[in-house]
Write a protein that holds these residues in place. Structure first.
Motif, short mmCIF file in Angstrom:
data_model
loop_
_atom_site.label_atom_id
_atom_site.label_comp_id
_atom_site.label_asym_id
_atom_site.label_seq_id
_atom_site.Cartn_x
_atom_site.Cartn_y
_atom_site.Cartn_z
N GLU A 106 9.15 -12.16 27.85
CA GLU A 106 10.16 -12.05 29.13
C GLU A 106 10.12 -13.27 29.87
O GLU A 106 10.28 -13.43 31.22
CB GLU A 106 9.21 -10.49 29.60
N LEU B 228 5.28 -9.64 27.59
CA LEU B 228 4.70 -10.57 28.27
C LEU B 228 5.96 -12.27 28.53
O LEU B 228 6.43 -12.60 29.16
CB LEU B 228 4.24 -10.55 29.31
N ILE C 261 6.64 -14.10 30.86
CA ILE C 261 6.47 -13.93 32.21
C ILE C 261 4.64 -15.09 31.75
O ILE C 261 3.61 -14.16 30.83
CB ILE C 261 6.14 -12.73 32.80
N LEU D 95 -1.72 -10.31 36.33
CA LEU D 95 -0.27 -9.46 36.88
C LEU D 95 -1.30 -8.33 38.00
O LEU D 95 -0.97 -8.51 39.06
CB LEU D 95 -0.29 -9.10 36.15
N TYR E 116 1.41 -14.97 32.63
CA TYR E 116 0.79 -14.71 33.08
C TYR E 116 -0.04 -13.09 32.22
O TYR E 116 0.44 -12.66 31.30
CB TYR E 116 0.40 -14.01 34.60
#
Length: 166
Positions: A79, A76, A81, A88, A83
């Motif tokens: 990428e 994550l 992201i 998520l 969270y």
């Protein structure tokens, strides 16, 4: 199992490619291809059911390689992201609840109460019968009016007339 399915896809692509333009290939290879494809399909089902232990009617079990929470957090981060997996899942559940509430609202508007699945099924059937008539030309003219009224683009006269639309 993935390898068997990958082999089936590769063979299907190869067979489709050659059978579309070479009549001799089609003549000689269609029956052997079907035999191999059927055998690979049976083998894939054997692996899934007997070795992995997943019944054919099981639609919820996911086959994959678990990587663990720490590796998932690293993926994550990679990428970008921001969270955690738990956040998520929480966001997904909240979004799903909103979607379901909207589906129920639309279902009530259509007269089906909270049975949004039935409303969706029946409206899909209605839409498929309408789509056979082709696109509604009025929507094209509405789009032209909208973009011209809001000065978004200039629509050439040839495109704005009935003869210009294909």
């Amino acid at each position: 199992m993935r390898n068997v399915e990958g082999l089936r896809r590769t063979l299907r692509t190869w067979n489709t490619f050659y059978s579309l333009y070479d009549p001799l290939f089609t003549w000689w290879c269609s029956a052997p291809y079907k035999t191999v494809d059927d055998a690979l399909d049976k083998y894939s089902k054997f692996i899934t059911e007997r070795l992995v232990g997943i019944r054919p009617d099981d639609k919820v079990t996911i086959i994959g390689d678990p990587i663990g929470r720490d590796a998932l957090i690293e993926e994550l981060k990679f990428e970008m992201i921001p969270y955690t997996p738990e956040e998520l899942v929480e966001i997904a559940n909240k979004e799903f609840a909103w979607c379901e509430a909207e589906m129920k609202k639309a279902s009530r508007d259509l007269g089906y109460g909270d049975d949004w699945k039935k409303a969706l099924e029946l409206s899909s059937k209605n839409m498929s019968s309408r789509q056979t008539a082709g696109p509604d030309p009025r929507s094209a003219y509405q789009a032209i009016d909208f973009v011209e009224k809001n000065n978004l683009v200039t629509v050439p006269k040839v495109a704005a007339t009935a003869g210009g639309w294909r």
